[in-house]
Design an enzyme around this catalytic site. Structure first.
Site, PDB file in Angstrom:
ATOM      1  N   PHE A 245       0.851  -1.192   0.000  1.00 32.61           N
ATOM      2  CA  PHE A 245       0.000   0.000   0.000  1.00 32.61           C
ATOM      3  C   PHE A 245       0.883   1.238   0.000  1.00 32.61           C
ATOM      4  CE2 PHE A 245      -2.425   3.508   1.683  1.00 32.61           C
ATOM      5  CZ  PHE A 245      -3.571   3.421   0.915  1.00 32.61           C
TER       6      PHE A 245
ATOM      7  N   ASP B 190       9.190   2.619   2.005  1.00 36.19           N
ATOM      8  CA  ASP B 190       8.008   3.354   2.468  1.00 36.19           C
ATOM      9  C   ASP B 190       7.833   3.034   3.956  1.00 36.19           C
ATOM     10  OD1 ASP B 190       5.448   4.090   3.229  1.00 36.19           O
ATOM     11  OD2 ASP B 190       4.513   3.519   1.336  1.00 36.19           O
TER      12      ASP B 190
ATOM     13  N   LYS C 193       2.584   9.783   8.308  1.00 36.35           N
ATOM     14  CA  LYS C 193       1.671   9.534   9.431  1.00 36.35           C
ATOM     15  C   LYS C 193       2.070  10.167  10.779  1.00 36.35           C
ATOM     16  CE  LYS C 193      -1.122   5.810   7.730  1.00 36.35           C
ATOM     17  NZ  LYS C 193      -0.711   5.178   6.491  1.00 36.35           N
TER      18      LYS C 193
END
Ligand SMILES: *Cc1c(COP(=O)(O)O)cnc(C)c1O
Length: 390
Positions: A132, A217, A246
């Protein structure tokens, strides 16, 4: 909630709760019900809700200077870049506003670096199935899950997919047009998948052999989540590019591209930009976050609490046949069941615990890193009851 459904676009399957306040590991809804938050806004509020040091840093900066654009230098942005450089493999930083935007920048950087260094024709990026990387068209194209692609085709060309944690398949996928490999060190949305210990070192070797950039990532698993400040530190290797977002400002929107001096040559003035990226308020907040997250004592506690939590989940597996596997590193943990996980999420919510289900049958735990052992005990005991009722 009815009004929300009328005026908000229909893009989320929201839980039927209106949240109004947060403090530490706790959230309160409009009816005054209290919840123990074991999702932390999807690995965002790593220091818990309403952290006083972050709130103070942002409030101070709001009264000083909010925005001038990247046509000028600002002090918090330079200081945050310096902190990230000091704390990581990276030599230089680019600031964006979200995870997808950071990955978008990484994809652009890989292509342009390769173009400048090796000439045209090298543009392919090898990605993993079940990955993702975001919802913009480029990051969606890099995301190895067909369900997210439906209806948005044609996707951006140039992404090749191989199974996660499969070095042989990755090596076989490299061709003369390949410029980079992009993976998550642990797949979060993909079901808390932890690769074998030789995976990242193997990818590093492959990249070195073929002059490819290794892009990690770490948007979900970086920033203390795994018990180290960055997940790549568990592997002994260094990437060329890493993306963060995040948890970096504990809930305020930020994304960052961390790169080596070599890879940074791929961008020159005019090639990439962001109006809001790295603004003074966000970067001041992120500095306050790193002051706490990067402390070795803090990270050691995350690792220890992660092991404590994992042992608790293993005890659930011993008692409930429906639990097929538990896995985790630090405070990203998954409990896989033989069945649908969605009713379990609702049952836990009814008992005041928030968590999430991914891939249909993996309960994913991403508590604030300040969580206590007592709170972990409470969640284990609630899960015990909920699993027994199943
Ligand atoms: C959340 C996430 C993203 C996307 O971040 P956004 O801020 O939602 O754009 C990308 N990669 C990983 C691994 C993520 O967990």
């Amino acid at each position: 909630m009815e009004r929300g459904n009328q005026v908000l676009m229909n893009t989320y399957a929201r839980q039927p709760v209106v949240m109004v306040r947060g403090q530490g590991t706790r959230l309160w809804d409009l009816d005054g019900r209290e919840y123990l938050d074991f999702l932390a806004g999807i690995a965002v509020c790593n220091l818990g809700h309403a952290h006083p040091a972050v709130a103070a840093a942002a409030a101070r900066q709001l009264q000083e200077l909010v925005h001038v654009s990247n046509l000028y230098y600002t002090l918090p942005q330079i200081e945050l870049a310096q902190r990230l450089v000091d704390l990581s493999f990276a030599d230089q930083i680019f600031f964006a506003n979200s995870g997808a935007e950071a990955n978008e920048g990484a994809i652009k950087l890989c292509r342009r670096y390769s173009h400048e260094k090796f000439g045209p024709g090298r543009y392919k990026i090898i990605c993993a199935t079940n990955s993702f990387h975001g919802r913009t068209l480029a990051t969606l194209s890099a995301t190895g899950q067909e369900k997210f692609w439906q209806g948005f085709e044609p996707l951006l060309p140039g992404f090749t997919f191989v199974p996660f944690d499969d070095l042989a398949a990755t090596a076989a996928a490299v061709d003369e047009a390949t410029c980079a490999i992009l993976v998550e060190p642990i797949q979060g949305e993909g079901g808390v998948r932890i690769p074998a210990a030789d995976y990242l070192p193997g990818l590093r070797r492959l990249c070195d052999e073929h002059n490819l950039l290794l892009v990690l990532d770490e948007i979900q698993v970086g920033l203390g989540r795994t018990g180290k400040l960055f997940a790549y530190e568990h592997s002994g290797i260094r990437p060329d590019i890493m993306t963060l977002a995040k948890a970096l400002a504990n809930g305020l929107p930020i994304g960052a591209l961390l790169v080596t001096a070599e890879a940074a040559q791929g961008f020159v003035p005019g090639t990439h930009a962001s109006t809001f990226g790295g603004g003074p308020v966000i970067t001041a907040a992120a500095l306050a976050v790193l002051d706490i997250l990067a402390r070795p004592e803090f990270l050691a506690e995350v690792a220890a609490k992660g092991e404590y939590f994992l042992a608790g989940l293993r005890s659930l597996q011993d008692r409930h046949a429906i639990v097929t596997e538990v896995r985790g590193l630090g405070l990203i943990l998954g409990l896989e069941i033989d069945g649908d996980g969605v009713p379990l999420v609702a049952a836990c919510r009814d008992r005041g615990v928030l968590l999430n289900c991914t891939q249909g049958n993996v309960l994913r735990f991403l508590p604030p890193l300040i969580v206590s052992r007592g709170e972990i005990d409470r969640v284990i005991s609630i899960l015990d009851k909920v699993l027994a009722e199943l």
